[in-house]
Motif scaffolding. Structure first.
Motif, PDB file in Angstrom:
ATOM      1  N   THR A 189       0.814  -1.220   0.000  1.00 21.68           N
ATOM      2  CA  THR A 189       0.000   0.000   0.000  1.00 21.68           C
ATOM      3  C   THR A 189       0.844   1.266   0.000  1.00 21.68           C
ATOM      4  N   GLY A 190       2.154   1.142   0.201  1.00 28.77           N
ATOM      5  CA  GLY A 190       3.016   2.316   0.216  1.00 28.77           C
ATOM      6  C   GLY A 190       3.489   2.757  -1.151  1.00 28.77           C
ATOM      7  N   LEU A 191       3.281   1.921  -2.162  1.00 27.59           N
ATOM      8  CA  LEU A 191       3.712   2.256  -3.523  1.00 27.59           C
ATOM      9  C   LEU A 191       2.596   2.959  -4.278  1.00 27.59           C
ATOM     10  N   ALA A 192       2.942   4.009  -4.998  1.00 30.11           N
ATOM     11  CA  ALA A 192       1.962   4.719  -5.820  1.00 30.11           C
ATOM     12  C   ALA A 192       1.496   3.807  -6.958  1.00 30.11           C
ATOM     13  N   GLU A 193       0.236   3.977  -7.377  1.00 30.17           N
ATOM     14  CA  GLU A 193      -0.335   3.114  -8.412  1.00 30.17           C
ATOM     15  C   GLU A 193       0.432   3.223  -9.724  1.00 30.17           C
ATOM     16  N   MET A 194       0.888   4.425 -10.070  1.00 32.69           N
ATOM     17  CA  MET A 194       1.649   4.585 -11.306  1.00 32.69           C
ATOM     18  C   MET A 194       2.943   3.792 -11.253  1.00 32.69           C
ATOM     19  N   MET A 195       3.611   3.824 -10.104  1.00 27.93           N
ATOM     20  CA  MET A 195       4.862   3.089  -9.957  1.00 27.93           C
ATOM     21  C   MET A 195       4.608   1.581 -10.026  1.00 27.93           C
ATOM     22  N   LYS A 196       3.512   1.138  -9.420  1.00 33.03           N
ATOM     23  CA  LYS A 196       3.153  -0.281  -9.498  1.00 33.03           C
ATOM     24  C   LYS A 196       2.938  -0.688 -10.952  1.00 33.03           C
ATOM     25  N   THR A 254       2.053   9.648 -19.572  1.00 32.76           N
ATOM     26  CA  THR A 254       2.992  10.302 -20.474  1.00 32.76           C
ATOM     27  C   THR A 254       4.380   9.682 -20.337  1.00 32.76           C
ATOM     28  N   GLU A 255       5.218   9.876 -21.347  1.00 26.60           N
ATOM     29  CA  GLU A 255       6.594   9.393 -21.260  1.00 26.60           C
ATOM     30  C   GLU A 255       7.350  10.132 -20.161  1.00 26.60           C
ATOM     31  N   ARG A 256       6.993  11.405 -19.939  1.00 24.68           N
ATOM     32  CA  ARG A 256       7.628  12.175 -18.867  1.00 24.68           C
ATOM     33  C   ARG A 256       7.376  11.515 -17.515  1.00 24.68           C
ATOM     34  N   ALA A 257       6.146  11.024 -17.294  1.00 25.82           N
ATOM     35  CA  ALA A 257       5.819  10.333 -16.046  1.00 25.82           C
ATOM     36  C   ALA A 257       6.603   9.036 -15.929  1.00 25.82           C
ATOM     37  N   VAL A 258       6.780   8.357 -17.067  1.00 23.05           N
ATOM     38  CA  VAL A 258       7.566   7.120 -17.063  1.00 23.05           C
ATOM     39  C   VAL A 258       8.996   7.405 -16.624  1.00 23.05           C
ATOM     40  N   TRP A 259       9.621   8.443 -17.218  1.00 25.61           N
ATOM     41  CA  TRP A 259      11.009   8.762 -16.870  1.00 25.61           C
ATOM     42  C   TRP A 259      11.145   9.156 -15.404  1.00 25.61           C
ATOM     43  N   ASP A 260      10.192   9.942 -14.900  1.00 22.07           N
ATOM     44  CA  ASP A 260      10.251  10.365 -13.501  1.00 22.07           C
ATOM     45  C   ASP A 260      10.194   9.164 -12.566  1.00 22.07           C
ATOM     46  N   LEU A 305      10.869   5.905 -13.357  1.00 19.73           N
ATOM     47  CA  LEU A 305      12.037   5.045 -13.536  1.00 19.73           C
ATOM     48  C   LEU A 305      13.242   5.617 -12.797  1.00 19.73           C
ATOM     49  N   THR A 306      13.401   6.936 -12.836  1.00 25.57           N
ATOM     50  CA  THR A 306      14.493   7.581 -12.107  1.00 25.57           C
ATOM     51  C   THR A 306      14.346   7.360 -10.613  1.00 25.57           C
ATOM     52  N   ASP A 329      17.045   5.576  -8.252  1.00 24.89           N
ATOM     53  CA  ASP A 329      17.707   6.354  -7.207  1.00 24.89           C
ATOM     54  C   ASP A 329      17.218   6.025  -5.812  1.00 24.89           C
ATOM     55  N   GLY A 330      16.001   5.498  -5.723  1.00 20.97           N
ATOM     56  CA  GLY A 330      15.469   5.159  -4.407  1.00 20.97           C
ATOM     57  C   GLY A 330      14.723   6.289  -3.731  1.00 20.97           C
ATOM     58  N   VAL A 331      14.471   7.375  -4.456  1.00 24.78           N
ATOM     59  CA  VAL A 331      13.748   8.508  -3.875  1.00 24.78           C
ATOM     60  C   VAL A 331      13.024   9.260  -4.990  1.00 24.78           C
ATOM     61  N   THR A 332      11.788   9.710  -4.705  1.00 27.62           N
ATOM     62  CA  THR A 332      11.029  10.457  -5.689  1.00 27.62           C
ATOM     63  C   THR A 332      11.427  11.926  -5.656  1.00 27.62           C
ATOM     64  N   LYS A 333      10.929  12.693  -6.611  1.00 23.98           N
ATOM     65  CA  LYS A 333      11.205  14.128  -6.634  1.00 23.98           C
ATOM     66  C   LYS A 333      10.683  14.817  -5.383  1.00 23.98           C
ATOM     67  N   ASN A 334       9.656  14.229  -4.768  1.00 26.45           N
ATOM     68  CA  ASN A 334       9.074  14.811  -3.561  1.00 26.45           C
ATOM     69  C   ASN A 334       9.744  14.317  -2.291  1.00 26.45           C
ATOM     70  N   GLY A 335      10.838  13.549  -2.453  1.00 24.68           N
ATOM     71  CA  GLY A 335      11.590  13.089  -1.288  1.00 24.68           C
ATOM     72  C   GLY A 335      11.063  11.822  -0.646  1.00 24.68           C
ATOM     73  N   VAL A 336      10.138  11.122  -1.304  1.00 26.74           N
ATOM     74  CA  VAL A 336       9.611   9.873  -0.759  1.00 26.74           C
ATOM     75  C   VAL A 336      10.583   8.738  -1.069  1.00 26.74           C
ATOM     76  N   THR A 337      10.999   7.994  -0.048  1.00 25.47           N
ATOM     77  CA  THR A 337      11.953   6.904  -0.219  1.00 25.47           C
ATOM     78  C   THR A 337      11.261   5.662  -0.775  1.00 25.47           C
ATOM     79  N   ILE A 338      11.864   5.063  -1.790  1.00 24.83           N
ATOM     80  CA  ILE A 338      11.368   3.818  -2.369  1.00 24.83           C
ATOM     81  C   ILE A 338      12.071   2.658  -1.662  1.00 24.83           C
ATOM     82  N   PRO A 339      11.330   1.701  -1.109  1.00 26.34           N
ATOM     83  CA  PRO A 339      11.966   0.562  -0.438  1.00 26.34           C
ATOM     84  C   PRO A 339      12.994  -0.120  -1.336  1.00 26.34           C
TER      85      PRO A 339
END
Length: 258
Positions: free
Chosen positions: A39-46, A84-90, A92-93, A97-107
């Motif tokens: 439940t901690g992962l965003a739907e787009m990332m899933k 969008t492809e922009r969302a895909v790149w964001d 994937l990055t 890297d293990g962190v989103t642009k908003n500072g959320v840590t990815i397990p």
């Protein structure tokens, strides 16, 4: 909705870390179901992870170097996810890297490794071709040799290292000498930046605010300066700003400072 897979006997292949894995349909289903339950992962990332699971080369074909990797074009992923492809790149990055642009840590469990075919990130032309992506969790869900039934006990090659300091902490696998962070083996570009920012602070207690930190990261993410050169800049250029240390090679500095 859970995707249904037919039973198959996929070949046993090696992960980039040298672990024996099997990208079978049943393992894909276990992987996918576990991602879905987080439940901690965003739907787009899933959705992007689902796509990479489905596109992973199971070990067939005439190019064994591709076994275990997924290599869809960003356009393909975007069509799969309805974004969008922009969302895909964001995303994937963030997964690399293990962190989103908003500072959320990815397990660590859900992160991925990227093979850019010898090109550094943002070195030019990298986004016009298909990078290769290895989902780290294949070492868990695809592991063939499990110790006591727990794939997490499998040891990877190299020596685990832990970095911590004023600007963050993370663990990585030093695949070189295992004794120094002078090399960047096992670290993403973002992790390199956190290690360098921590070092900058440790050397004389130099501190930067969030605006300066963001500026330094943007410069480091886009340029091609090596981790080793950046470390040398920090140790030799004590009067320089963090951005300057991470954005240029000091005069008369060797390309191999260590």
């Amino acid at each position: 909705m859970t995707q249904q897979y037919k039973k198959s006997n996929a070949p046993i292949i090696l992960s980039p870390d040298g672990i024996r894995i099997q990208i079978s349909n049943s393992n894909k289903m276990k992987f996918r179901n576990t991602v879905n339950a987080d439940t901690g992962l965003a739907e787009m990332m899933k959705s992007i992870i689902y796509c990479l699971i489905d596109k992973t080369n199971e070990g067939y074909g005439d190019e064994p170097q591709k076994f275990g990797w997924a290599y869809p074009l960003p356009k393909t992923i975007a069509e799969h996810c309805g974004c969008t492809e922009r969302a895909v790149w964001d995303n994937l990055t963030a997964l690399e890297d293990g962190v989103t642009k908003n500072g959320v840590t990815i397990p660590e469990r859900w992160r991925l490794r990227v093979n850019r075919h010898g090109k550094a990130r943002n070195s030019g032309g990298g986004r016009s071709k298909a990078n290769w992506y290895f989902l780290n969790a294949w070492r868990e869900f695809g592991a063939v040799d499990k110790s006591g039934g727990d794939a997490k006990q499998i040891l990877l090659s190299g020596k685990p290292q832990h970095i911590s300091g004023e600007y963050g902490a993370f663990s990585f696998l030093d695949e070189a000498d295992g004794d120094s962070i002078a090399t960047a083996d096992g670290m993403s570009r973002r992790q390199q930046f956190v290690a360098l920012a921590n070092l900058y602070h440790e050397m004389g207690g130099r501190r930067v605010d969030q605006t300066m930190l963001n500026s330094a990261w943007n410069a480091f993410a886009k340029n091609g300066i090596s981790f080793a050169v950046a470390v040398a800049n920090l140790t030799e250029g004590e009067s320089l700003s963090l951005s300057d240390c991470l954005n240029q090679k000091l005069p008369n500095e060797s390309d191999e400072p260590f």
